[in-house]
Design a protein around this motif. Structure first.
Motif, PDB file in Angstrom:
ATOM      1  N   ILE A 179      41.145  37.952  37.494  1.00 66.12           N
ATOM      2  CA  ILE A 179      42.419  37.584  38.311  1.00 66.12           C
ATOM      3  C   ILE A 179      42.943  38.395  39.012  1.00 66.12           C
ATOM      4  N   SER A 180      42.694  39.880  38.846  1.00 64.72           N
ATOM      5  CA  SER A 180      43.261  40.675  39.929  1.00 64.72           C
ATOM      6  C   SER A 180      42.583  40.536  41.183  1.00 64.72           C
ATOM      7  N   ALA A 181      41.446  40.281  41.373  1.00 68.03           N
ATOM      8  CA  ALA A 181      40.740  40.194  42.465  1.00 68.03           C
ATOM      9  C   ALA A 181      40.812  38.727  43.153  1.00 68.03           C
ATOM     10  N   LEU A 182      41.047  37.865  42.380  1.00 66.47           N
ATOM     11  CA  LEU A 182      41.024  36.499  42.899  1.00 66.47           C
ATOM     12  C   LEU A 182      42.338  35.850  42.986  1.00 66.47           C
ATOM     13  N   ILE A 183      43.385  36.532  42.719  1.00 64.61           N
ATOM     14  CA  ILE A 183      44.667  35.884  42.764  1.00 64.61           C
ATOM     15  C   ILE A 183      45.732  37.025  43.264  1.00 64.61           C
ATOM     16  N   ILE A 184      45.965  38.207  42.784  1.00 69.60           N
ATOM     17  CA  ILE A 184      46.785  38.943  43.163  1.00 69.60           C
ATOM     18  C   ILE A 184      46.785  39.503  44.432  1.00 69.60           C
ATOM     19  N   LEU A 185      45.484  40.083  44.826  1.00 68.45           N
ATOM     20  CA  LEU A 185      45.189  40.683  46.165  1.00 68.45           C
ATOM     21  C   LEU A 185      45.450  39.416  47.187  1.00 68.45           C
ATOM     22  N   PRO A 186      44.790  38.203  46.995  1.00 69.38           N
ATOM     23  CA  PRO A 186      44.778  37.218  48.048  1.00 69.38           C
ATOM     24  C   PRO A 186      46.178  36.993  48.196  1.00 69.38           C
ATOM     25  N   THR A 187      47.037  36.674  46.988  1.00 72.05           N
ATOM     26  CA  THR A 187      48.296  36.318  47.018  1.00 72.05           C
ATOM     27  C   THR A 187      49.115  37.215  48.148  1.00 72.05           C
ATOM     28  N   ILE A 188      48.973  38.484  47.873  1.00 71.41           N
ATOM     29  CA  ILE A 188      49.945  39.432  48.692  1.00 71.41           C
ATOM     30  C   ILE A 188      49.245  39.283  50.068  1.00 71.41           C
ATOM     31  N   CYS A 189      48.234  39.047  50.445  1.00 70.72           N
ATOM     32  CA  CYS A 189      47.687  38.905  51.955  1.00 70.72           C
ATOM     33  C   CYS A 189      48.429  37.590  52.357  1.00 70.72           C
ATOM     34  N   PHE A 190      48.095  36.458  51.504  1.00 71.57           N
ATOM     35  CA  PHE A 190      48.860  35.221  51.949  1.00 71.57           C
ATOM     36  C   PHE A 190      50.230  35.214  52.280  1.00 71.57           C
ATOM     37  N   ALA A 191      51.086  35.694  51.348  1.00 76.82           N
ATOM     38  CA  ALA A 191      52.364  36.044  51.174  1.00 76.82           C
ATOM     39  C   ALA A 191      52.897  36.727  52.610  1.00 76.82           C
ATOM     40  N   LEU A 192      52.081  37.634  52.919  1.00 79.07           N
ATOM     41  CA  LEU A 192      52.544  38.489  53.951  1.00 79.07           C
ATOM     42  C   LEU A 192      52.240  38.268  55.438  1.00 79.07           C
ATOM     43  N   ILE A 193      51.207  37.409  55.443  1.00 82.68           N
ATOM     44  CA  ILE A 193      50.493  37.317  56.762  1.00 82.68           C
ATOM     45  C   ILE A 193      50.706  35.727  57.233  1.00 82.68           C
TER      46      ILE A 193
END
Length: 636
Positions: free
Chosen positions: A169-183
């Motif tokens: 979950i940490s690898a596939l959801i949280i980190l990509p989510t941060i990147c998606f929301a910010l970029i």
């Protein structure tokens, strides 16, 4: 992961439904279809990750010993069910929003979320809301049950895979989510010229939050610029009329307009009709015979037969008809901060001895209308609620229950608001007081309901609402003809915007054309002003017909002046359009400029490179208008 799969599949189905709907209005190439499905998948995946991110954080921080407890399972099921409800309601809202605006969620949806009273009542009167809510709840229960039967939740609470699941979950959801929301930006979906394909590329929920975040745009940050001194020079040259004398050098458009200094001062009643597209009238080719009175008035008035609204919302029309300014990016000035004590049309009337009043059949709190009018020289008469600590420079009068015969979510029927106007005019006439009235109607708005037995069409359709509005206006004018103040009263009928702005082009010029007419202007013969005009030109033209001297801080012009050259301003939330003759300049964020030749007969836009002077003229108008509001140049 189960919820994410459900979300992507549901989003695919919604996009396909909207695709089928949009196919009735435009043609899609294979590459456009491929593009909006692939781009849409990208946005759907990112949105789904964002929606699951908070629960993912919870899974990462919950101690291992609590992970398989019964209360955690109940909590997880509850969260899953809640998210199902939220997304199902969002999907339904997308379908209804598309039906009305043919667009994914945008800043209009953000506005509607703020004004829940009117919107909920509107939805309740337009759709079987109890059945829809019950259906959505039952569907959420069914999906939850299916996931339960598939043992998805049981696998999730298996201790042997809990720790590995959390890492995944940490690898596939949280980190990509941060990147998606910010970029990622919602504008990434707007890469083509087909407006429908661009909208289908988006994810509704992501579009909503993008609109919420970017409700106002700084022109200097996002649009093409020219030197400020050059911009004001271009605008001043364009605004030059016979008898124009500029009062201040530099970054100002304040000027004196010299007429014959006529003492003729008629009362003015402006009826601003909700969503009255030009193509509802027979004059523009309509064969439904739903506006017999308006067509008759058009043939016996000063008729602006080629006028264009500046925007697609009521507050844009109000902005144009009070400030006579191009539609700067973001929300209308009516809805912005620091919009008090501006130089409005009402100020010109005030200097001539008039009392200005804004009449609205609904609650003027909606769209910040009361604040804008009440702090810009207008008294207010509306069907609202008394709010604590509300303060206006003008007075506010509430329409009483005894004055109402019919009311829906958006306000009282047009006949009722006209009765209030007549009563007010009678009072002012007895007091020997000149009046300038801004009336905003509501009947031609979904749910399109009005009093029974007035016309030969039942409530519930746009055509019926237009027919009722036509009847109500005709009835109003018939009644006031016997009033002692009528002979010295000018009646203006104009639309705030069209019924729909969506068309085959990203900016469909034909969807901005509105009817406008001036009736009962003493000493003026009927005429058809066929030259292209803007909503912002209405009052400068009226004052020109009255031969008034006045001070102007407006972008509107007297279109009957010998120096007038046709140009109009149109806008969406982000797109800014300047059209001069058949030359069309479209300004967009990221300093993008598109230019076309416009064929009005075919309603077609042919891409072409226009002369730099025309492009600069378009930039100059929007750039200076933004600067004047931001820097206080529109203040009294």
């Amino acid at each position: 992961m189960g919820y994410l799969a459900y979300f992507i599949l549901s989003s695919f189905l919604i996009r396909s439904i909207l695709f089928i709907s949009a196919s009735q209005h435009t043609h899609f190439t294979f590459l456009e279809v491929l593009k909006f499905y692939l781009t849409g998948l990208f946005f759907d995946l990112g949105t789904g990750l964002i929606l699951t991110a908070l629960y993912s954080l919870y899974l990462l921080i919950i101690p291992n010993r609590f992970y398989h407890k019964s209360w955690n399972k109940i909590f997880t099921l509850s969260i899953f069910f809640l998210f199902l409800l939220i997304t199902l309601f969002a999907f339904f809202a997308e379908l209804t929003f598309w039906q009305e605006f043919e667009s994914r969620f945008n800043f209009i949806a953000v506005d509607y979320l703020i004004y829940t009273y009117e919107v909920i009542h509107n939805i309740n009167e337009s759709y079987p809301l109890p059945l829809l809510v019950s259906g959505i709840v039952l569907l959420a229960i069914a999906i939850t049950y299916i996931f339960h039967k598939l043992n998805i939740f049981n696998n999730s609470f298996n201790d042997r895979i809990a720790f590995k699941s959390r890492l995944m979950i940490s690898a596939l959801i949280i980190l990509p989510t941060i990147c998606f929301a910010l970029i990622v930006k919602n504008s990434w979906a707007e890469s083509g010229n087909n407006r429908y394909a661009n909208e289908l590329s988006k994810a509704g929920i992501f579009s909503f939050f993008a609109a919420f975040k970017n409700n106002e745009l700084n022109y200097h940050d996002f649009y093409s610029l020219i030197e400020n001194k050059d911009a004001f020079k271009l605008v001043k040259n364009e605004l030059q009329e016979n008898g124009t004398v500029y009062k201040n050098p530099g970054n100002s458009i304040i000027r004196s307009i010299k007429g014959a200094d006529s003492i003729h001062k008629p009362n003015v009643i402006m009826i601003t009709v909700e969503s009255l597209s030009a193509d509802f009238l027979e004059h523009y080719g309509n064969t439904q015979h739903i506006t017999p009175r308006l067509d008759s008035f058009a043939n016996n008035s000063v008729f602006f037969s080629s006028m264009y609204a500046t925007g697609t919302r009521t507050v844009r029309g109000m902005e144009a008809l009070t400030l006579a300014i191009p539609p700067t990016p973001g929300s209308s000035i009516v809805r912005r901060m620091d919009n008090e004590h501006l130089f409005t049309v009402g100020e010109v009337f005030k200097e001539k001895g008039y009392v200005n009043t804004f009449f609205y059949g609904g609650d003027g709190y909606f769209d910040n209308m009361n604040h804008f009018f009440g702090n810009n020289g207008y008294n207010i008469v509306d069907r609202g609620r008394k709010l604590l600590n509300e303060t206006y420079d003008g007075t506010r009068t509430l329409i009483q229950d005894k004055e109402v015969t019919f009311e829906n979510a958006w306000g009282i029927c047009d006949e009722d608001i006209f009765n209030v106007v007549i009563k007010d005019a009678d009072k002012k006439y007895k007091q020997k007081q000149l009046f300038n009235n801004f009336i905003m109607t509501t009947s031609n708005h979904r749910p399109y309901t009005f009093p029974d037995h007035k016309i030969n069409l039942p409530s519930g359709t746009r055509e019926a609402a237009v027919r009722y509005t036509d009847y109500a206006i005709g009835n109003f004018i018939d009644r006031i003809k016997s009033k002692p103040w009528f002979s010295n009263t000018v009646i203006i009928i104009v639309a705030d915007h069209c019924a729909s702005s969506a068309g085959k082009n990203e900016i469909d010029i034909s969807k901005y054309q509105i009817p406008c007419m001036i009736l009962n202007l003493k000493g003026t013969k009927k005429m058809n002003i066929s030259k292209m005009t803007s909503q912002i030109d209405l009052f400068p033209t009226l004052w020109g017909l009255l031969d008034w001297n006045y001070t102007s801080n407006f972008y509107g012009k007297n279109v009957l002046d010998s120096k007038y050259k046709s140009r109009v301003f149109l806008g969406t939330y982000q797109k800014l359009v300047y059209m001069k003759g058949d030359s069309l300049v479209v300004l967009s964020p990221q300093r993008k400029i598109d230019t076309y030749l416009y064929d009005k007969v075919k309603n077609e836009q042919k891409p072409i490179q226009l002369p730099k002077r025309i492009v600069d003229q378009g930039i100059a108008n929007y750039q200076t208008a933004f600067d004047l509001f931001k820097d206080g140049g529109l203040k009294l």
